[in-house]
Motif scaffolding. Structure first.
Motif, mmCIF file in Angstrom:
data_model
loop_
_atom_site.group_PDB
_atom_site.id
_atom_site.type_symbol
_atom_site.label_atom_id
_atom_site.label_comp_id
_atom_site.label_asym_id
_atom_site.label_seq_id
_atom_site.Cartn_x
_atom_site.Cartn_y
_atom_site.Cartn_z
ATOM 1 N N ILE A 131 -1.602 -1.844 12.099
ATOM 2 C CA ILE A 131 -0.904 -1.872 10.774
ATOM 3 C C ILE A 131 -0.595 -0.519 10.388
ATOM 4 C CG2 ILE A 131 -2.313 -3.881 10.335
ATOM 5 C CD1 ILE A 131 -2.937 -0.714 8.175
ATOM 6 N N PRO A 147 4.777 -1.444 13.214
ATOM 7 C CA PRO A 147 3.734 -2.088 13.144
ATOM 8 C C PRO A 147 3.947 -3.670 12.419
ATOM 9 C CG PRO A 147 3.187 -0.030 12.443
ATOM 10 C CD PRO A 147 4.687 0.001 12.684
ATOM 11 N N PHE A 180 2.794 -5.173 10.098
ATOM 12 C CA PHE A 180 2.371 -5.035 8.471
ATOM 13 C C PHE A 180 2.232 -3.713 8.433
ATOM 14 C CE2 PHE A 180 -0.522 -4.522 5.125
ATOM 15 C CZ PHE A 180 -0.104 -5.330 4.244
ATOM 16 N N ASP A 204 1.544 -1.214 4.822
ATOM 17 C CA ASP A 204 0.891 -0.975 3.328
ATOM 18 C C ASP A 204 1.738 0.164 2.963
ATOM 19 O OD1 ASP A 204 -0.185 -0.166 1.057
ATOM 20 O OD2 ASP A 204 -2.248 -0.213 1.735
ATOM 21 N N THR A 257 9.636 -5.798 9.098
ATOM 22 C CA THR A 257 8.455 -6.114 9.261
ATOM 23 C C THR A 257 7.697 -6.568 7.959
ATOM 24 O OG1 THR A 257 6.283 -4.852 9.706
ATOM 25 C CG2 THR A 257 7.647 -3.539 8.275
ATOM 26 N N SER A 311 3.904 -4.572 2.180
ATOM 27 C CA SER A 311 2.813 -4.898 1.226
ATOM 28 C C SER A 311 3.751 -5.056 -0.044
ATOM 29 C CB SER A 311 1.954 -3.881 0.929
ATOM 30 O OG SER A 311 2.387 -2.432 0.539
ATOM 31 N N TYR A 320 -5.875 -6.574 5.278
ATOM 32 C CA TYR A 320 -5.065 -6.671 6.274
ATOM 33 C C TYR A 320 -5.318 -7.641 7.427
ATOM 34 C CZ TYR A 320 -4.339 -1.597 4.390
ATOM 35 O OH TYR A 320 -3.988 -0.506 3.549
ATOM 36 N N LEU A 348 -2.806 -10.066 8.962
ATOM 37 C CA LEU A 348 -2.770 -10.463 10.515
ATOM 38 C C LEU A 348 -2.855 -11.856 11.022
ATOM 39 C CD1 LEU A 348 -4.034 -6.737 11.735
ATOM 40 C CD2 LEU A 348 -1.609 -7.781 11.308
#
Length: 405
Positions: A3, A63, A65, A67, A88, A91, A328, A332
């Motif tokens: 991530i 990645p 995800f 943040d 992707t 957040s 996280y 995922l």
């Protein structure tokens, strides 16, 4: 599984480092990156990963995800953030962002939150200020895009005089001087007016309650920490960046609201769950973290000062790191399609966890020591600031920026 944590800082933040350590328990590798580390042409990022307590450079795929800090959404990064939105899971994709005034307007129309809304109005002319003062006597002026209390003024009218407060200073103005101040500091700068809510300690210092909420391991909103911010000696707001302090919620409420403290705690706890859900609903998008600034008047009634979608984490780094790491994992496993599997070697994971747990305890101990040092130096600073020699030599700098000779 990887991530990303994206900020504008060149060096990985303390929160990113602690989160990366805890994520190892979940077999998640954290890639620290900045907007400029994204290579759109190659569909790759050049970031940093934590290996043996050192951040090492790495080039890898985007990645699944990221943040991303709200402050990364600057005009210069628009091409990159638009690309990431389509590439992707972010957040916060910044869809349907609500201004401070628009949020208050929307909450005002709801049954469950109308009682915490503060009367708010945008400033277009000096007449807007005068009319608002005639209605409420004492008002707050602040920028719609303000950060950490910058540019927040309190204005009160008594007889034919206007009393303007900023940080720890206050000054008396005539109408002409107020008009000059408006032209030079407020006009066309996106300021709003709010009715002043008297949220003050028994000593007379302004305070508010910061309710910091995060998503947890189940994808649900939960409170990371509720604490009081006190503006020691300040005229306007409880800004710890301007010399204020913080306090635990319950001891503070017991000292300042002896008969109502339990009821106030109950209302704050309820608000920490229901209001984030409402904000997410109003924006019709995914959000991961919010900071709710709550005022409490002398009767124990709650008022929403504002909602921050990029709340500071310096006072609760450990709590936020633990929650975000587990969230996280939730993202995922539940929100992203992937063929990668988590490691099944539980003995290795258990061994890594013991190492991580020790580091986390060391971080928390260091954080406690730093907080004690900070409180010590604040007390020393206040004693110097309140001394006669300091008072005599201190210029009124901020007034000189707008008051005519």
């Amino acid at each position: 599984m990887k991530i990303g944590i994206m900020t504008n800082f060149n060096r990985p933040t303390r929160l990113a480092e602690l989160t990366a350590i805890i994520c190892k328990y979940y077999d998640i590798e954290v890639i620290y990156l900045r907007p400029r580390d994204v290579n759109i042409e190659e569909d790759k990022v050049r970031g940093k990963v934590l290996v043996n307590n050192s951040w090492l450079s790495i080039e890898t795929e985007i990645p699944p995800f990221i943040d991303i800090a709200p402050y990364c959404y600057k005009r210069k990064n628009q091409e990159i953030t638009t690309y990431l939105r389509n590439k992707t899971f972010l957040s916060d994709n910044r869809d349907n962002v609500l201004s401070k005034q628009k949020l208050q307007d929307k909450l005002k129309s709801t049954v469950e939150f109308s009682d915490i809304v503060i009367p708010t109005q945008k400033i277009y002319s000096i007449n807007d200020i005068i009319d608002f003062l005639d209605k409420y006597t004492k008002v707050v002026m602040k920028p719609t895009n303000g950060i950490r209390g910058r540019g927040v003024y309190v204005l009160e009218k008594k007889n034919e005089c206007y009393y303007l407060g900023y940080q720890k200073e206050s000054v008396t103005l005539t109408y002409k001087e107020l008009e000059d101040f408006f032209q030079e500091n407020i006009k066309d700068r996106g300021f709003i007016l709010q009715k002043h809510i008297s949220s003050r300690t028994v000593q007379g210092d302004p305070f508010d309650c910061r309710v910091h909420v995060e998503k947890n391991q189940d994808g649900e909103w939960t409170s990371a920490k509720n604490y009081i911010r006190i503006g020691i000696g300040q005229k306007v707001i409880s800004n710890v960046n301007q010399g204020g302090g913080i306090s635990e919620l319950v001891p503070f409420l017991k000292s300042n609201f002896e008969d109502e403290w339990e009821n106030i705690v109950k209302k704050i706890n309820e608000l920490s769950v229901t209001l984030p859900r409402k904000v997410e609903e109003l924006r019709n998008t995914h959000i991961m973290s919010l900071g709710l600034d709550i005022g409490i008047d002398e009767n124990g009634s709650l008022y929403l000062f504002e909602v921050n979608d990029g709340p500071a984490t310096a006072t609760l780094t450990s709590e936020v790191a633990v929650l975000r790491s587990s969230y996280y994992k939730y993202i995922l496993e539940n929100c992203i399609n992937t063929s990668e599997k988590y490691s099944t070697d539980r003995e290795v994971i258990k061994k890594d966890y013991l190492i991580i747990e020790k580091k986390l305890n060391d971080y928390m101990k260091k954080n406690y020591e730093l907080e004690n040092q900070l409180n010590y130096y604040k007390k020393k600073y206040l004693s110097i600031e309140n001394s006669t020699s300091w008072f005599i030599t201190k210029p009124v700098r901020w007034l000189g920026s707008f008051k005519k000779k």
